[in-house]
Scaffold this motif. Structure first.
Motif, PDB file in Angstrom:
ATOM      1  N   LEU A  50      -5.998  -8.200  59.407  1.00 62.96           N
ATOM      2  CA  LEU A  50      -5.876  -8.047  57.956  1.00 62.96           C
ATOM      3  C   LEU A  50      -5.255  -9.250  57.245  1.00 62.96           C
ATOM      4  O   LEU A  50      -5.670  -9.575  56.125  1.00 62.96           O
ATOM      5  N   PRO A  51      -4.298  -9.967  57.847  1.00 62.77           N
ATOM      6  CA  PRO A  51      -3.768 -11.156  57.165  1.00 62.77           C
ATOM      7  C   PRO A  51      -4.828 -12.230  56.892  1.00 62.77           C
ATOM      8  O   PRO A  51      -4.647 -13.063  56.013  1.00 62.77           O
ATOM      9  N   TYR A  52      -5.925 -12.208  57.616  1.00 62.66           N
ATOM     10  CA  TYR A  52      -6.998 -13.190  57.425  1.00 62.66           C
ATOM     11  C   TYR A  52      -8.085 -12.674  56.475  1.00 62.66           C
ATOM     12  O   TYR A  52      -9.094 -13.332  56.275  1.00 62.66           O
ATOM     13  N   LEU A  53      -7.889 -11.476  55.942  1.00 64.54           N
ATOM     14  CA  LEU A  53      -8.865 -10.879  55.034  1.00 64.54           C
ATOM     15  C   LEU A  53      -8.192 -10.578  53.692  1.00 64.54           C
ATOM     16  O   LEU A  53      -7.755  -9.455  53.436  1.00 64.54           O
ATOM     17  N   PRO A  54      -8.085 -11.566  52.799  1.00 68.51           N
ATOM     18  CA  PRO A  54      -7.395 -11.335  51.531  1.00 68.51           C
ATOM     19  C   PRO A  54      -8.031 -10.228  50.686  1.00 68.51           C
ATOM     20  O   PRO A  54      -7.356  -9.607  49.877  1.00 68.51           O
ATOM     21  N   HIS A  55      -9.326  -9.966  50.877  1.00 65.19           N
ATOM     22  CA  HIS A  55     -10.009  -8.899  50.148  1.00 65.19           C
ATOM     23  C   HIS A  55     -10.280  -7.708  51.072  1.00 65.19           C
ATOM     24  O   HIS A  55     -11.153  -6.890  50.806  1.00 65.19           O
ATOM     25  N   GLY A  56      -9.523  -7.634  52.141  1.00 62.65           N
ATOM     26  CA  GLY A  56      -9.698  -6.560  53.108  1.00 62.65           C
ATOM     27  C   GLY A  56      -8.821  -5.364  52.801  1.00 62.65           C
ATOM     28  O   GLY A  56      -7.731  -5.494  52.253  1.00 62.65           O
ATOM     29  N   LYS A  57      -9.329  -4.203  53.139  1.00 64.47           N
ATOM     30  CA  LYS A  57      -8.594  -2.944  52.979  1.00 64.47           C
ATOM     31  C   LYS A  57      -8.652  -2.225  54.321  1.00 64.47           C
ATOM     32  O   LYS A  57      -9.663  -2.273  55.027  1.00 64.47           O
ATOM     33  N   GLN A  58      -7.576  -1.536  54.657  1.00 62.44           N
ATOM     34  CA  GLN A  58      -7.541  -0.752  55.884  1.00 62.44           C
ATOM     35  C   GLN A  58      -7.179   0.683  55.554  1.00 62.44           C
ATOM     36  O   GLN A  58      -6.257   0.940  54.785  1.00 62.44           O
ATOM     37  N   VAL A  59      -7.935   1.602  56.134  1.00 59.24           N
ATOM     38  CA  VAL A  59      -7.645   3.021  56.031  1.00 59.24           C
ATOM     39  C   VAL A  59      -7.281   3.482  57.434  1.00 59.24           C
ATOM     40  O   VAL A  59      -8.044   3.270  58.380  1.00 59.24           O
ATOM     41  N   ILE A  60      -6.116   4.087  57.572  1.00 52.78           N
ATOM     42  CA  ILE A  60      -5.698   4.634  58.868  1.00 52.78           C
ATOM     43  C   ILE A  60      -5.733   6.151  58.735  1.00 52.78           C
ATOM     44  O   ILE A  60      -4.970   6.744  57.974  1.00 52.78           O
ATOM     45  N   LEU A  61      -6.655   6.752  59.471  1.00 52.49           N
ATOM     46  CA  LEU A  61      -6.836   8.199  59.402  1.00 52.49           C
ATOM     47  C   LEU A  61      -5.885   8.881  60.376  1.00 52.49           C
ATOM     48  O   LEU A  61      -5.891   8.593  61.573  1.00 52.49           O
ATOM     49  N   ARG A  62      -5.078   9.786  59.845  1.00 52.00           N
ATOM     50  CA  ARG A  62      -4.054  10.448  60.649  1.00 52.00           C
ATOM     51  C   ARG A  62      -4.680  11.326  61.733  1.00 52.00           C
ATOM     52  O   ARG A  62      -5.619  12.075  61.488  1.00 52.00           O
ATOM     53  N   GLU A  63      -4.128  11.191  62.915  1.00 56.28           N
ATOM     54  CA  GLU A  63      -4.494  11.983  64.089  1.00 56.28           C
ATOM     55  C   GLU A  63      -5.988  11.908  64.420  1.00 56.28           C
ATOM     56  O   GLU A  63      -6.610  12.900  64.781  1.00 56.28           O
ATOM     57  N   MET A  64      -6.536  10.711  64.279  1.00 57.48           N
ATOM     58  CA  MET A  64      -7.901  10.441  64.709  1.00 57.48           C
ATOM     59  C   MET A  64      -7.830   9.412  65.818  1.00 57.48           C
ATOM     60  O   MET A  64      -6.938   8.566  65.832  1.00 57.48           O
ATOM     61  N   GLY A  65      -8.796   9.460  66.715  1.00 58.01           N
ATOM     62  CA  GLY A  65      -8.843   8.515  67.809  1.00 58.01           C
ATOM     63  C   GLY A  65      -9.781   7.372  67.502  1.00 58.01           C
ATOM     64  O   GLY A  65      -9.779   6.812  66.407  1.00 58.01           O
ATOM     65  N   HIS A  66     -10.635   7.046  68.470  1.00 52.46           N
ATOM     66  CA  HIS A  66     -11.538   5.900  68.353  1.00 52.46           C
ATOM     67  C   HIS A  66     -12.841   6.329  67.683  1.00 52.46           C
ATOM     68  O   HIS A  66     -12.896   7.318  66.961  1.00 52.46           O
ATOM     69  N   VAL A  67     -13.908   5.658  67.928  1.00 51.28           N
ATOM     70  CA  VAL A  67     -15.180   5.814  67.220  1.00 51.28           C
ATOM     71  C   VAL A  67     -15.709   7.247  67.256  1.00 51.28           C
ATOM     72  O   VAL A  67     -16.133   7.774  66.231  1.00 51.28           O
ATOM     73  N   ASP A  68     -15.676   7.899  68.417  1.00 48.03           N
ATOM     74  CA  ASP A  68     -16.236   9.244  68.518  1.00 48.03           C
ATOM     75  C   ASP A  68     -15.541  10.202  67.560  1.00 48.03           C
ATOM     76  O   ASP A  68     -16.196  10.995  66.889  1.00 48.03           O
ATOM     77  N   ASP A  69     -14.213  10.141  67.483  1.00 52.29           N
ATOM     78  CA  ASP A  69     -13.492  10.997  66.538  1.00 52.29           C
ATOM     79  C   ASP A  69     -13.898  10.679  65.107  1.00 52.29           C
ATOM     80  O   ASP A  69     -14.147  11.583  64.306  1.00 52.29           O
ATOM     81  N   LEU A  70     -13.957   9.406  64.784  1.00 51.38           N
ATOM     82  CA  LEU A  70     -14.287   9.015  63.413  1.00 51.38           C
ATOM     83  C   LEU A  70     -15.683   9.472  63.015  1.00 51.38           C
ATOM     84  O   LEU A  70     -15.913   9.864  61.877  1.00 51.38           O
ATOM     85  N   LEU A  71     -16.618   9.443  63.953  1.00 50.67           N
ATOM     86  CA  LEU A  71     -18.004   9.788  63.628  1.00 50.67           C
ATOM     87  C   LEU A  71     -18.300  11.282  63.687  1.00 50.67           C
ATOM     88  O   LEU A  71     -19.276  11.731  63.092  1.00 50.67           O
ATOM     89  N   THR A  72     -17.487  12.045  64.398  1.00 49.54           N
ATOM     90  CA  THR A  72     -17.848  13.446  64.595  1.00 49.54           C
ATOM     91  C   THR A  72     -16.892  14.462  63.965  1.00 49.54           C
ATOM     92  O   THR A  72     -17.336  15.504  63.511  1.00 49.54           O
ATOM     93  N   LEU A  73     -15.603  14.203  63.936  1.00 51.59           N
ATOM     94  CA  LEU A  73     -14.658  15.235  63.503  1.00 51.59           C
ATOM     95  C   LEU A  73     -14.725  15.529  62.010  1.00 51.59           C
ATOM     96  O   LEU A  73     -14.655  16.680  61.602  1.00 51.59           O
TER      97      LEU A  73
END
Length: 127
Positions: A50-73
């Motif tokens: 993120l320090p190298y992305l001045p126009h970057g945004k990060q969303v941290i989803l609580r109690e989610m794991g890796h890709v499978d959780d993000l795509l299915t839950l």
């Protein structure tokens, strides 16, 4: 054993040192992380990317794991987040709901043992 025999036989070309470092990017970027992602912790993106992305945004989803959780839950809220970001440049994670992660497996080893041991024992007497 396979890789060991290949040592010295394949041409190995390493990247130039200049290509192996993170570069500053002005591109609008969305990083979606899970707070319980053990393979790629959110802190890596926060502290190292993120320090190298001045126009970057990060969303941290609580109690989610890796890709499978993000795509299915919670697929619908994820699609909403992505569509709003790509269409309008807006980071809208308002549709995600808190869903505590359970670390209790539905079936654990002792339970399997109680079920399978008598079955295996019974099958060993049948011939």
């Amino acid at each position: 054993m396979i890789w060991g025999s290949a040592v010295g036989h394949w041409p190995i070309h390493t990247l130039d040192a200049d290509l192996s470092r993170v570069r500053l990017s002005q591109t609008q970027t969305l990083i979606v992380s899970g707070s319980v992602d053990f393979s790629t912790p959110a802190a890596y993106a926060t502290n190292e990317l993120l320090p190298y992305l001045p126009h970057g945004k990060q969303v941290i989803l609580r109690e989610m794991g890796h890709v499978d959780d993000l795509l299915t839950l919670q697929r619908s809220p994820l699609l909403h987040l992505l569509v709003r970001f790509f269409d309008e440049g807006i980071v809208d994670d308002s549709r995600f709901r808190y869903d505590p992660m359970s670390f209790d497996p539905p079936v654990n080893l002792p339970r399997w043992t109680k079920v399978l041991y008598p079955l295996v024992t019974l099958l060993s007497f049948i011939k």
